[in-house]
Design a protein around this motif. Structure first.
Motif, mmCIF file in Angstrom:
data_model
loop_
_atom_site.group_PDB
_atom_site.id
_atom_site.type_symbol
_atom_site.label_atom_id
_atom_site.label_comp_id
_atom_site.label_asym_id
_atom_site.label_seq_id
_atom_site.Cartn_x
_atom_site.Cartn_y
_atom_site.Cartn_z
ATOM 1 N N THR A 11 73.797 117.806 61.910
ATOM 2 C CA THR A 11 75.006 117.844 62.729
ATOM 3 C C THR A 11 76.255 118.171 61.931
ATOM 4 N N VAL A 12 76.133 118.325 60.615
ATOM 5 C CA VAL A 12 77.340 118.575 59.823
ATOM 6 C C VAL A 12 77.839 119.998 60.029
ATOM 7 N N GLU A 13 79.105 120.201 59.708
ATOM 8 C CA GLU A 13 79.759 121.495 59.825
ATOM 9 C C GLU A 13 79.040 122.541 58.971
ATOM 10 N N TRP A 14 79.062 123.801 59.456
ATOM 11 C CA TRP A 14 78.446 124.903 58.732
ATOM 12 C C TRP A 14 79.004 124.947 57.316
ATOM 13 N N GLY A 15 78.117 125.137 56.346
ATOM 14 C CA GLY A 15 78.512 125.216 54.940
ATOM 15 C C GLY A 15 78.624 123.874 54.247
ATOM 16 N N LYS A 16 78.411 122.788 54.992
ATOM 17 C CA LYS A 16 78.540 121.437 54.425
ATOM 18 C C LYS A 16 77.192 120.721 54.345
ATOM 19 N N GLY A 17 76.112 121.448 54.609
ATOM 20 C CA GLY A 17 74.796 120.821 54.655
ATOM 21 C C GLY A 17 74.338 120.299 53.300
ATOM 22 N N GLU A 18 73.706 119.142 53.350
ATOM 23 C CA GLU A 18 73.123 118.522 52.165
ATOM 24 C C GLU A 18 71.712 118.093 52.542
ATOM 25 N N GLY A 19 70.842 118.097 51.562
ATOM 26 C CA GLY A 19 69.487 117.646 51.822
ATOM 27 C C GLY A 19 68.873 116.991 50.606
ATOM 28 N N VAL A 20 67.872 116.177 50.879
ATOM 29 C CA VAL A 20 67.042 115.582 49.836
ATOM 30 C C VAL A 20 65.645 116.141 50.043
ATOM 31 N N TYR A 21 65.079 116.698 48.995
ATOM 32 C CA TYR A 21 63.761 117.323 49.025
ATOM 33 C C TYR A 21 62.815 116.449 48.224
ATOM 34 N N ILE A 22 61.678 116.089 48.812
ATOM 35 C CA ILE A 22 60.779 115.121 48.174
ATOM 36 C C ILE A 22 59.355 115.654 48.155
ATOM 37 N N GLN A 23 58.864 115.923 46.964
ATOM 38 C CA GLN A 23 57.453 116.271 46.782
ATOM 39 C C GLN A 23 56.705 114.959 46.603
ATOM 40 N N ALA A 24 55.646 114.765 47.382
ATOM 41 C CA ALA A 24 54.974 113.464 47.374
ATOM 42 C C ALA A 24 53.484 113.609 47.651
ATOM 43 N N ARG A 25 52.798 112.498 47.479
ATOM 44 C CA ARG A 25 51.395 112.363 47.877
ATOM 45 C C ARG A 25 51.370 111.332 48.997
ATOM 46 N N ALA A 26 50.650 111.637 50.065
ATOM 47 C CA ALA A 26 50.636 110.760 51.237
ATOM 48 C C ALA A 26 49.224 110.320 51.572
ATOM 49 N N LYS A 27 49.150 109.178 52.237
ATOM 50 C CA LYS A 27 47.852 108.713 52.731
ATOM 51 C C LYS A 27 48.062 107.755 53.886
ATOM 52 N N PRO B 58 45.534 104.548 68.766
ATOM 53 C CA PRO B 58 45.678 105.952 68.347
ATOM 54 C C PRO B 58 46.668 106.243 67.225
ATOM 55 N N ARG B 59 47.448 105.265 66.793
ATOM 56 C CA ARG B 59 48.457 105.541 65.768
ATOM 57 C C ARG B 59 48.134 104.812 64.468
ATOM 58 N N ARG B 60 48.611 105.402 63.363
ATOM 59 C CA ARG B 60 48.429 104.822 62.039
ATOM 60 C C ARG B 60 49.750 104.883 61.289
ATOM 61 N N VAL B 61 49.824 104.098 60.220
ATOM 62 C CA VAL B 61 50.982 104.117 59.332
ATOM 63 C C VAL B 61 50.588 104.886 58.081
ATOM 64 N N TYR B 62 51.517 105.723 57.616
ATOM 65 C CA TYR B 62 51.298 106.557 56.436
ATOM 66 C C TYR B 62 52.356 106.231 55.388
ATOM 67 N N ARG B 63 51.963 106.400 54.134
ATOM 68 C CA ARG B 63 52.898 106.189 53.023
ATOM 69 C C ARG B 63 52.915 107.437 52.150
ATOM 70 N N SER C 289 53.637 95.523 66.087
ATOM 71 C CA SER C 289 52.807 94.640 65.274
ATOM 72 C C SER C 289 51.892 95.486 64.396
ATOM 73 N N PRO C 290 51.523 94.981 63.227
ATOM 74 C CA PRO C 290 50.564 95.709 62.391
ATOM 75 C C PRO C 290 49.266 96.036 63.140
ATOM 76 N N SER C 291 48.877 95.182 64.062
ATOM 77 C CA SER C 291 47.643 95.430 64.818
ATOM 78 C C SER C 291 47.765 96.642 65.745
ATOM 79 N N ASP C 292 49.008 97.106 65.999
ATOM 80 C CA ASP C 292 49.204 98.308 66.812
ATOM 81 C C ASP C 292 48.775 99.580 66.083
ATOM 82 N N SER D 258 52.338 107.678 62.940
ATOM 83 C CA SER D 258 51.997 108.900 63.676
ATOM 84 C C SER D 258 50.630 108.756 64.312
ATOM 85 N N GLY D 259 50.401 109.581 65.297
ATOM 86 C CA GLY D 259 49.086 109.639 65.917
ATOM 87 C C GLY D 259 48.057 110.146 64.922
#
Length: 164
Positions: free
Chosen positions: A75-91, A125-130, A116-119, A51-52
Protein backbone atom coordinates in the motif's frame (compact mmCIF):
# COMPACT_ATOMS: atom_id res chain seq x y z
CA UNK A 1 24.87 3.66 12.69
CA UNK A 2 26.57 1.29 10.22
CA UNK A 3 24.98 0.14 6.96
CA UNK A 4 24.53 -3.34 8.46
CA UNK A 5 22.87 -1.88 11.58
CA UNK A 6 20.48 0.06 9.35
CA UNK A 7 19.75 -3.08 7.32
CA UNK A 8 19.00 -5.02 10.50
CA UNK A 9 16.65 -2.29 11.73
CA UNK A 10 14.87 -2.10 8.36
CA UNK A 11 14.41 -5.88 8.21
CA UNK A 12 13.23 -5.99 11.83
CA UNK A 13 10.67 -3.23 11.21
CA UNK A 14 9.31 -4.85 8.05
CA UNK A 15 8.98 -8.25 9.72
CA UNK A 16 7.18 -6.72 12.69
CA UNK A 17 4.83 -4.58 10.57
CA UNK A 18 3.71 -7.09 7.96
CA UNK A 19 1.48 -10.05 8.74
CA UNK A 20 1.39 -11.54 5.25
CA UNK A 21 4.16 -13.10 3.23
CA UNK A 22 4.26 -14.31 -0.32
CA UNK A 23 5.67 -17.82 -0.18
CA UNK A 24 7.32 -19.15 -3.32
CA UNK A 25 7.67 -22.90 -3.73
CA UNK A 26 8.46 -25.25 -6.58
CA UNK A 27 7.36 -28.78 -7.24
CA UNK A 28 9.75 -31.64 -8.00
CA UNK A 29 9.75 -30.67 -11.69
CA UNK A 30 10.74 -27.10 -10.83
CA UNK A 31 7.38 -25.52 -11.66
CA UNK A 32 6.99 -22.41 -9.44
CA UNK A 33 4.03 -21.50 -7.26
CA UNK A 34 3.46 -18.41 -5.12
CA UNK A 35 0.89 -18.00 -2.36
CA UNK A 36 0.09 -15.30 0.20
CA UNK A 37 0.01 -16.62 3.77
CA UNK A 38 -0.56 -15.10 7.22
CA UNK A 39 2.78 -15.51 9.03
CA UNK A 40 4.02 -15.33 12.57
CA UNK A 41 7.56 -15.73 13.83
CA UNK A 42 9.43 -16.73 16.96
CA UNK A 43 12.52 -15.32 18.69
CA UNK A 44 14.79 -17.24 16.30
CA UNK A 45 12.94 -15.74 13.30
CA UNK A 46 11.44 -19.05 12.30
CA UNK A 47 8.23 -18.31 10.39
CA UNK A 48 4.97 -20.25 10.85
CA UNK A 49 1.74 -20.43 8.88
CA UNK A 50 -1.26 -22.72 8.56
CA UNK A 51 -2.37 -24.04 5.19
CA UNK A 52 -4.44 -26.76 3.66
CA UNK A 53 -2.44 -29.94 3.28
CA UNK A 54 -3.73 -30.24 -0.30
CA UNK A 55 -2.81 -26.65 -1.22
CA UNK A 56 -0.27 -26.50 -4.03
CA UNK A 57 2.39 -24.82 -1.88
CA UNK A 58 1.93 -27.42 0.87
CA UNK A 59 2.30 -30.26 -1.64
CA UNK A 60 5.37 -28.55 -3.07
CA UNK A 61 6.98 -28.29 0.38
CA UNK A 62 6.55 -32.06 0.80
CA UNK A 63 8.47 -32.53 -2.46
CA UNK A 64 10.98 -29.70 -2.10
CA UNK A 65 11.67 -27.97 1.23
CA UNK A 66 13.45 -24.97 -0.36
CA UNK A 67 11.17 -21.93 -0.23
CA UNK A 68 11.38 -18.17 -0.49
CA UNK A 69 9.31 -15.72 1.56
CA UNK A 70 8.83 -12.03 0.80
CA UNK A 71 7.22 -9.62 3.27
CA UNK A 72 6.27 -6.17 1.98
CA UNK A 73 3.63 -3.47 2.27
CA UNK A 74 1.84 -3.16 -1.07
CA UNK A 75 0.00 0.00 0.00
CA UNK A 76 2.98 2.35 0.12
CA UNK A 77 3.47 5.17 -2.37
CA UNK A 78 5.14 4.34 -5.69
CA UNK A 79 8.93 4.37 -5.34
CA UNK A 80 8.78 3.84 -1.57
CA UNK A 81 8.47 0.05 -1.55
CA UNK A 82 10.53 -1.99 0.87
CA UNK A 83 10.73 -5.72 1.25
CA UNK A 84 12.35 -8.48 3.24
CA UNK A 85 13.46 -11.49 1.20
CA UNK A 86 13.93 -14.77 3.06
CA UNK A 87 15.51 -17.93 1.69
CA UNK A 88 14.46 -20.77 3.96
CA UNK A 89 13.79 -24.46 4.43
CA UNK A 90 10.21 -25.37 5.30
CA UNK A 91 8.40 -28.39 6.64
CA UNK A 92 5.06 -29.48 8.01
CA UNK A 93 5.04 -29.67 11.79
CA UNK A 94 4.00 -32.99 13.30
CA UNK A 95 5.20 -32.57 16.89
CA UNK A 96 2.33 -31.37 19.11
CA UNK A 97 4.62 -29.10 21.15
CA UNK A 98 5.77 -27.32 17.97
CA UNK A 99 2.19 -26.97 16.72
CA UNK A 100 1.13 -25.61 20.13
CA UNK A 101 3.93 -23.03 20.02
CA UNK A 102 2.85 -21.91 16.55
CA UNK A 103 -0.80 -21.66 17.64
CA UNK A 104 0.19 -19.43 20.58
CA UNK A 105 2.24 -17.20 18.29
CA UNK A 106 -0.68 -16.97 15.83
CA UNK A 107 -3.08 -15.95 18.61
CA UNK A 108 -0.64 -13.37 20.01
CA UNK A 109 -0.26 -11.74 16.60
CA UNK A 110 -3.94 -12.00 15.62
CA UNK A 111 -6.50 -12.94 18.29
CA UNK A 112 -8.92 -14.07 15.56
CA UNK A 113 -6.42 -16.85 14.74
CA UNK A 114 -7.44 -18.72 17.86
CA UNK A 115 -7.31 -22.34 16.77
CA UNK A 116 -6.40 -25.26 18.93
CA UNK A 117 -3.37 -27.39 18.06
CA UNK A 118 -5.79 -30.27 17.49
CA UNK A 119 -7.27 -28.26 14.57
CA UNK A 120 -4.06 -29.05 12.66
CA UNK A 121 -3.71 -32.79 13.22
CA UNK A 122 -5.35 -36.09 12.34
CA UNK A 123 -7.89 -36.15 9.52
CA UNK A 124 -8.45 -32.38 9.59
CA UNK A 125 -7.45 -30.62 6.34
CA UNK A 126 -4.99 -27.98 7.59
CA UNK A 127 -1.44 -28.19 8.92
CA UNK A 128 1.09 -25.82 10.45
CA UNK A 129 4.36 -25.22 8.61
CA UNK A 130 7.65 -23.76 9.78
CA UNK A 131 10.29 -22.03 7.66
CA UNK A 132 13.81 -21.76 9.06
CA UNK A 133 15.67 -18.85 7.42
CA UNK A 134 19.03 -19.47 5.78
CA UNK A 135 19.55 -15.97 4.33
CA UNK A 136 17.69 -12.67 4.61
CA UNK A 137 17.96 -9.61 2.38
CA UNK A 138 16.36 -6.19 2.15
CA UNK A 139 15.94 -4.08 -0.96
CA UNK A 140 17.46 -0.67 -1.43
CA UNK A 141 18.47 1.89 -4.00
CA UNK A 142 21.31 1.20 -6.41
CA UNK A 143 22.62 2.75 -9.60
CA UNK A 144 23.84 0.91 -12.69
CA UNK A 145 25.36 2.85 -15.58
CA UNK A 146 23.53 5.96 -14.42
CA UNK A 147 20.16 4.23 -14.05
CA UNK A 148 18.24 3.50 -10.86
CA UNK A 149 17.85 -0.20 -10.18
CA UNK A 150 16.61 -2.10 -7.18
CA UNK A 151 19.43 -3.47 -5.08
CA UNK A 152 19.28 -6.35 -2.65
CA UNK A 153 21.48 -6.36 0.45
CA UNK A 154 22.04 -9.32 2.75
CA UNK A 155 21.24 -8.83 6.41
CA UNK A 156 23.33 -10.54 9.08
CA UNK A 157 20.90 -13.18 10.35
CA UNK A 158 22.57 -13.48 13.77
CA UNK A 159 22.44 -9.69 14.25
CA UNK A 160 18.78 -9.63 13.21
CA UNK A 161 17.95 -12.39 15.69
CA UNK A 162 19.82 -10.51 18.44
CA UNK A 163 17.87 -7.30 17.63
CA UNK A 164 14.59 -9.01 18.46
Amino acid sequence: MSDQDQAVQQAKRLIEQNIYAAIATADSAGRPWNSPVFVVYDDELNFYWASGVKSQHSQNIHENSHIFLVLFDSTVEWGKGEGVYIQARAKELTNLADITKACKLRYQRQPKANQSPSDFTGVLPRRVYRAVPEHIWINGDAMHKGYFVDGRYEVDLAALRAAR
